[in-house]
Design a protein around this motif. Structure first.
Motif, PDB file in Angstrom:
ATOM      1  N   THR A   4     -11.639 -10.965   2.072  1.00 43.36           N
ATOM      2  CA  THR A   4     -12.825 -10.965   1.381  1.00 43.36           C
ATOM      3  C   THR A   4     -12.864 -11.770  -0.060  1.00 43.36           C
ATOM      4  O   THR A   4     -13.858 -12.448  -0.205  1.00 43.36           O
ATOM      5  N   ALA A  20     -13.413 -15.596   0.933  1.00 38.57           N
ATOM      6  CA  ALA A  20     -14.555 -15.796   1.572  1.00 38.57           C
ATOM      7  C   ALA A  20     -15.546 -15.857   0.486  1.00 38.57           C
ATOM      8  O   ALA A  20     -16.479 -16.993   0.326  1.00 38.57           O
ATOM      9  N   ARG A  21     -15.322 -15.031  -0.512  1.00 37.08           N
ATOM     10  CA  ARG A  21     -16.284 -15.116  -1.623  1.00 37.08           C
ATOM     11  C   ARG A  21     -15.984 -16.318  -2.404  1.00 37.08           C
ATOM     12  O   ARG A  21     -17.030 -16.921  -3.227  1.00 37.08           O
ATOM     13  N   SER A  22     -14.807 -16.861  -2.570  1.00 40.91           N
ATOM     14  CA  SER A  22     -14.336 -17.998  -3.398  1.00 40.91           C
ATOM     15  C   SER A  22     -14.982 -19.326  -2.891  1.00 40.91           C
ATOM     16  O   SER A  22     -15.318 -20.243  -3.540  1.00 40.91           O
ATOM     17  N   GLY A  23     -15.372 -19.335  -1.516  1.00 38.33           N
ATOM     18  CA  GLY A  23     -15.856 -20.568  -0.917  1.00 38.33           C
ATOM     19  C   GLY A  23     -15.047 -21.680  -0.949  1.00 38.33           C
ATOM     20  O   GLY A  23     -15.502 -22.944  -0.641  1.00 38.33           O
ATOM     21  N   ILE A  24     -13.654 -21.500  -0.940  1.00 39.04           N
ATOM     22  CA  ILE A  24     -12.477 -22.529  -0.915  1.00 39.04           C
ATOM     23  C   ILE A  24     -12.526 -23.274   0.575  1.00 39.04           C
ATOM     24  O   ILE A  24     -12.160 -24.327   0.764  1.00 39.04           O
ATOM     25  N   GLY A  25     -12.805 -22.405   1.443  1.00 35.37           N
ATOM     26  CA  GLY A  25     -12.943 -22.840   2.657  1.00 35.37           C
ATOM     27  C   GLY A  25     -11.816 -22.593   3.629  1.00 35.37           C
ATOM     28  O   GLY A  25     -11.518 -23.225   4.633  1.00 35.37           O
ATOM     29  N   THR A  59      -9.713 -19.385   5.434  1.00 37.15           N
ATOM     30  CA  THR A  59      -9.580 -17.856   5.967  1.00 37.15           C
ATOM     31  C   THR A  59      -8.098 -17.376   5.431  1.00 37.15           C
ATOM     32  O   THR A  59      -7.289 -18.433   5.013  1.00 37.15           O
ATOM     33  N   ASP A  68     -10.097 -30.499   9.756  1.00 39.03           N
ATOM     34  CA  ASP A  68     -10.432 -30.139   8.305  1.00 39.03           C
ATOM     35  C   ASP A  68      -9.999 -31.018   7.392  1.00 39.03           C
ATOM     36  O   ASP A  68     -10.191 -31.073   6.178  1.00 39.03           O
ATOM     37  N   ARG A 115      -6.431 -27.130  -1.584  1.00 39.80           N
ATOM     38  CA  ARG A 115      -7.130 -25.697  -1.264  1.00 39.80           C
ATOM     39  C   ARG A 115      -5.941 -24.601  -1.235  1.00 39.80           C
ATOM     40  O   ARG A 115      -6.400 -23.565  -1.731  1.00 39.80           O
ATOM     41  N   SER A 175      -6.630 -21.351  -3.460  1.00 40.23           N
ATOM     42  CA  SER A 175      -6.694 -19.969  -2.601  1.00 40.23           C
ATOM     43  C   SER A 175      -5.600 -19.168  -3.326  1.00 40.23           C
ATOM     44  O   SER A 175      -5.987 -17.947  -3.675  1.00 40.23           O
TER      45      SER A 175
END
Length: 137
Positions: free
Chosen positions: A21, A24-29, A31, A73, A97, A101
């Motif tokens: 969660t 996902a909220r962070s928008g880092i890309g 999982t 990616d 990333r 994260s």
């Protein structure tokens, strides 16, 4: 009646969901599973795909699919090691990333452990000892 194995399973599931969660909220890309793969590659320093699978406790097939996605990616470099093995390394974007994260996830679990009066370092030692013993079986 409570079972240690069941409670540990529930705890890990809760931790995984919370981390998922937050990421996902962070928008880092990334999982949480992909974060764990990138983190593990950085800690193992150029592991083979098999070494990554072993460290993550996943099948080689699942790890191969994850590595392919992370490479596509731009987060992992996949090079040739000895034989037909593939050596993995983080790209600069993968490092970026991973850092982002890690900042999002922070020390939340350590803080939760402290909040109930336990020592995170001691708990880490106990969990690591049990994990090592179980890997030998």
């Amino acid at each position: 009646m409570a079972s240690l194995a069941h409670e540990l399973h529930v705890l890990v599931a809760l931790m995984d969901r919370r981390a998922e969660t937050l990421l996902a909220r962070s928008g880092i890309g990334l999982t949480y599973r992909r974060y764990l793969a990138v983190l593990t590659v950085s800690r193992l320093d150029r592991p083979t795909q098999r070494e990554l699978a072993d460290a993550l406790g996943t099948s080689e097939a699942a790890t191969s699919r994850m590595v392919a996605g992370l490479a596509a990616d731009g987060f992992l470099e996949v090079g040739r090691a000895h034989g037909n093995r593939r050596e993995l390394a983080l790209t600069p974007e993968g490092v970026t990333r991973l850092r982002a994260s890690s900042e999002v996830l922070g020390d939340r679990f350590d803080d939760a452990v402290r909040a109930v009066g336990a020592d995170p370092d001691h708990l880490l030692h106990v969990v690591t000892t049990i994990s090592t013993a179980l890997r030998k079986d």
